[in-house]
Design a protein around this motif. Structure first.
Motif, PDB file in Angstrom:
ATOM      1  N   MET A  36       2.084   1.945 -10.060  1.00 27.73           N
ATOM      2  CA  MET A  36       1.104   1.189  -9.282  1.00 27.73           C
ATOM      3  C   MET A  36       0.253   2.099  -8.399  1.00 27.73           C
ATOM      4  SD  MET A  36       3.490  -2.032  -8.174  1.00 27.73           S
ATOM      5  CE  MET A  36       2.218  -2.782  -7.183  1.00 27.73           C
ATOM      6  N   ALA A  37       0.823   3.246  -8.027  1.00 31.63           N
ATOM      7  CA  ALA A  37       0.119   4.185  -7.152  1.00 31.63           C
ATOM      8  C   ALA A  37       0.766   5.554  -7.278  1.00 31.63           C
ATOM      9  CB  ALA A  37       0.177   3.720  -5.703  1.00 31.63           C
ATOM     10  N   VAL A  38      -0.007   6.568  -6.934  1.00 28.32           N
ATOM     11  CA  VAL A  38       0.505   7.932  -6.875  1.00 28.32           C
ATOM     12  C   VAL A  38       0.287   8.432  -5.454  1.00 28.32           C
ATOM     13  CG1 VAL A  38       0.231  10.295  -7.696  1.00 28.32           C
ATOM     14  CG2 VAL A  38      -0.024   8.383  -9.292  1.00 28.32           C
ATOM     15  N   VAL A  39       1.351   8.913  -4.835  1.00 21.38           N
ATOM     16  CA  VAL A  39       1.249   9.473  -3.491  1.00 21.38           C
ATOM     17  C   VAL A  39       1.341  10.984  -3.602  1.00 21.38           C
ATOM     18  CG1 VAL A  39       2.302   9.610  -1.205  1.00 21.38           C
ATOM     19  CG2 VAL A  39       2.286   7.436  -2.446  1.00 21.38           C
ATOM     20  N   GLU A  40       0.304  11.657  -3.154  1.00 18.42           N
ATOM     21  CA  GLU A  40       0.325  13.112  -3.066  1.00 18.42           C
ATOM     22  C   GLU A  40       0.727  13.438  -1.632  1.00 18.42           C
ATOM     23  OE1 GLU A  40      -3.643  14.101  -4.334  1.00 18.42           O
ATOM     24  OE2 GLU A  40      -3.069  14.008  -6.444  1.00 18.42           O
ATOM     25  N   ALA A  41       2.024  13.609  -1.442  1.00 21.52           N
ATOM     26  CA  ALA A  41       2.588  13.763  -0.098  1.00 21.52           C
ATOM     27  C   ALA A  41       2.059  15.006   0.601  1.00 21.52           C
ATOM     28  CB  ALA A  41       4.101  13.816  -0.182  1.00 21.52           C
ATOM     29  N   ALA A  42       1.727  14.842   1.870  1.00 25.84           N
ATOM     30  CA  ALA A  42       1.276  15.961   2.693  1.00 25.84           C
ATOM     31  C   ALA A  42       2.452  16.664   3.361  1.00 25.84           C
ATOM     32  CB  ALA A  42       0.295  15.484   3.757  1.00 25.84           C
ATOM     33  N   ASP A  43       3.553  15.919   3.555  1.00 21.38           N
ATOM     34  CA  ASP A  43       4.711  16.494   4.229  1.00 21.38           C
ATOM     35  C   ASP A  43       5.947  15.628   3.944  1.00 21.38           C
ATOM     36  OD1 ASP A  43       4.397  14.239   5.894  1.00 21.38           O
ATOM     37  OD2 ASP A  43       3.288  15.393   7.389  1.00 21.38           O
ATOM     38  N   ALA A  44       7.059  16.016   4.509  1.00 25.15           N
ATOM     39  CA  ALA A  44       8.322  15.300   4.286  1.00 25.15           C
ATOM     40  C   ALA A  44       8.260  13.865   4.800  1.00 25.15           C
ATOM     41  CB  ALA A  44       9.479  16.047   4.941  1.00 25.15           C
ATOM     42  N   ASP A  45       7.522  13.633   5.875  1.00 25.11           N
ATOM     43  CA  ASP A  45       7.393  12.273   6.402  1.00 25.11           C
ATOM     44  C   ASP A  45       6.705  11.351   5.392  1.00 25.11           C
ATOM     45  OD1 ASP A  45       8.689  12.836   8.770  1.00 25.11           O
ATOM     46  OD2 ASP A  45       6.829  13.238   9.871  1.00 25.11           O
ATOM     47  N   ASP A  46       5.729  11.881   4.652  1.00 24.30           N
ATOM     48  CA  ASP A  46       5.086  11.085   3.604  1.00 24.30           C
ATOM     49  C   ASP A  46       6.096  10.682   2.539  1.00 24.30           C
ATOM     50  OD1 ASP A  46       2.637  11.192   4.823  1.00 24.30           O
ATOM     51  OD2 ASP A  46       1.672  12.417   3.286  1.00 24.30           O
ATOM     52  N   CYS A  47       6.971  11.589   2.180  1.00 27.52           N
ATOM     53  CA  CYS A  47       8.004  11.281   1.178  1.00 27.52           C
ATOM     54  C   CYS A  47       8.932  10.185   1.693  1.00 27.52           C
ATOM     55  CB  CYS A  47       8.810  12.528   0.837  1.00 27.52           C
ATOM     56  SG  CYS A  47       7.830  13.799   0.027  1.00 27.52           S
ATOM     57  N   LEU A  48       9.314  10.267   2.934  1.00 29.81           N
ATOM     58  CA  LEU A  48      10.189   9.263   3.527  1.00 29.81           C
ATOM     59  C   LEU A  48       9.504   7.898   3.572  1.00 29.81           C
ATOM     60  CD1 LEU A  48      12.838   8.514   4.879  1.00 29.81           C
ATOM     61  CD2 LEU A  48      11.838   9.223   7.047  1.00 29.81           C
ATOM     62  N   CYS A  49       8.236   7.869   3.953  1.00 29.05           N
ATOM     63  CA  CYS A  49       7.495   6.599   3.999  1.00 29.05           C
ATOM     64  C   CYS A  49       7.443   5.972   2.621  1.00 29.05           C
ATOM     65  CB  CYS A  49       6.070   6.825   4.497  1.00 29.05           C
ATOM     66  SG  CYS A  49       5.962   7.095   6.260  1.00 29.05           S
ATOM     67  N   ARG A  50       7.242   6.767   1.613  1.00 24.90           N
ATOM     68  CA  ARG A  50       7.161   6.233   0.248  1.00 24.90           C
ATOM     69  C   ARG A  50       8.492   5.629  -0.166  1.00 24.90           C
ATOM     70  NH1 ARG A  50       6.541   3.198  -3.054  1.00 24.90           N
ATOM     71  NH2 ARG A  50       6.128   3.604  -5.214  1.00 24.90           N
ATOM     72  N   LEU A  51       9.572   6.264   0.177  1.00 24.58           N
ATOM     73  CA  LEU A  51      10.890   5.734  -0.180  1.00 24.58           C
ATOM     74  C   LEU A  51      11.190   4.437   0.567  1.00 24.58           C
ATOM     75  CD1 LEU A  51      12.974   9.015  -0.271  1.00 24.58           C
ATOM     76  CD2 LEU A  51      12.261   7.622  -2.225  1.00 24.58           C
ATOM     77  N   VAL A  52      10.795   4.368   1.821  1.00 20.98           N
ATOM     78  CA  VAL A  52      11.050   3.179   2.628  1.00 20.98           C
ATOM     79  C   VAL A  52      10.175   2.019   2.160  1.00 20.98           C
ATOM     80  CG1 VAL A  52      10.815   2.212   4.944  1.00 20.98           C
ATOM     81  CG2 VAL A  52      11.848   4.462   4.639  1.00 20.98           C
ATOM     82  N   LEU A  53       8.939   2.278   1.799  1.00 24.01           N
ATOM     83  CA  LEU A  53       8.007   1.222   1.424  1.00 24.01           C
ATOM     84  C   LEU A  53       8.116   0.804  -0.039  1.00 24.01           C
ATOM     85  CD1 LEU A  53       4.803   2.294   3.348  1.00 24.01           C
ATOM     86  CD2 LEU A  53       6.256   0.329   3.803  1.00 24.01           C
ATOM     87  N   ALA A  54       8.784   1.568  -0.868  1.00 28.26           N
ATOM     88  CA  ALA A  54       8.844   1.256  -2.300  1.00 28.26           C
ATOM     89  C   ALA A  54       9.249  -0.177  -2.598  1.00 28.26           C
ATOM     90  CB  ALA A  54       9.769   2.244  -3.016  1.00 28.26           C
ATOM     91  N   PRO A  55      10.310  -0.702  -2.004  1.00 28.65           N
ATOM     92  CA  PRO A  55      10.681  -2.085  -2.308  1.00 28.65           C
ATOM     93  C   PRO A  55       9.672  -3.107  -1.769  1.00 28.65           C
ATOM     94  CG  PRO A  55      12.506  -0.905  -1.270  1.00 28.65           C
ATOM     95  CD  PRO A  55      11.283  -0.042  -1.152  1.00 28.65           C
ATOM     96  N   VAL A  56       8.957  -2.768  -0.722  1.00 26.27           N
ATOM     97  CA  VAL A  56       8.025  -3.697  -0.086  1.00 26.27           C
ATOM     98  C   VAL A  56       6.722  -3.803  -0.870  1.00 26.27           C
ATOM     99  CG1 VAL A  56       6.663  -4.117   2.000  1.00 26.27           C
ATOM    100  CG2 VAL A  56       8.987  -3.208   2.176  1.00 26.27           C
ATOM    101  N   VAL A  57       6.246  -2.682  -1.391  1.00 24.92           N
ATOM    102  CA  VAL A  57       4.947  -2.616  -2.055  1.00 24.92           C
ATOM    103  C   VAL A  57       4.967  -3.365  -3.385  1.00 24.92           C
ATOM    104  CG1 VAL A  57       3.249  -1.067  -3.087  1.00 24.92           C
ATOM    105  CG2 VAL A  57       4.259  -0.518  -0.882  1.00 24.92           C
ATOM    106  N   ARG A  58       6.072  -3.362  -4.074  1.00 26.09           N
ATOM    107  CA  ARG A  58       6.150  -4.017  -5.387  1.00 26.09           C
ATOM    108  C   ARG A  58       5.871  -5.463  -5.217  1.00 26.09           C
ATOM    109  NH1 ARG A  58       8.452  -1.495  -9.828  1.00 26.09           N
ATOM    110  NH2 ARG A  58       8.905   0.642  -9.329  1.00 26.09           N
TER     111      ARG A  58
END
Length: 58
Positions: A36-58
């Motif tokens: 659905m989307a591709v995140v080009e993470a800028a830092d570790a916090d971006d990776c964490l946000c993606r993991l936390v939001l994954a179930p919500v975004v679907r």
């Protein structure tokens, strides 16, 4: 997806964005991955946000 774009510092590419097809291409070209989307993470916090939001975004 607006939530995702608002919390990450890196780029969030959606299907209609330029570069999306190239960014979503897997390293194993024998496997087509529907995303659905591709995140080009800028830092570790971006990776964490993606993991936390994954179930919500679907």
């Amino acid at each position: 997806m607006n939530t995702l774009r608002s919390v990450v510092r890196g780029h969030v590419l959606l299907p209609n964005d330029p570069g999306f097809d190239a960014a979503r291409r897997p390293w194993n070209l024998a496997v087509d991955q529907s995303v659905m989307a591709v995140v080009e993470a800028a830092d570790a916090d971006d990776c964490l946000c993606r993991l936390v939001l994954a179930p919500v975004v679907r």
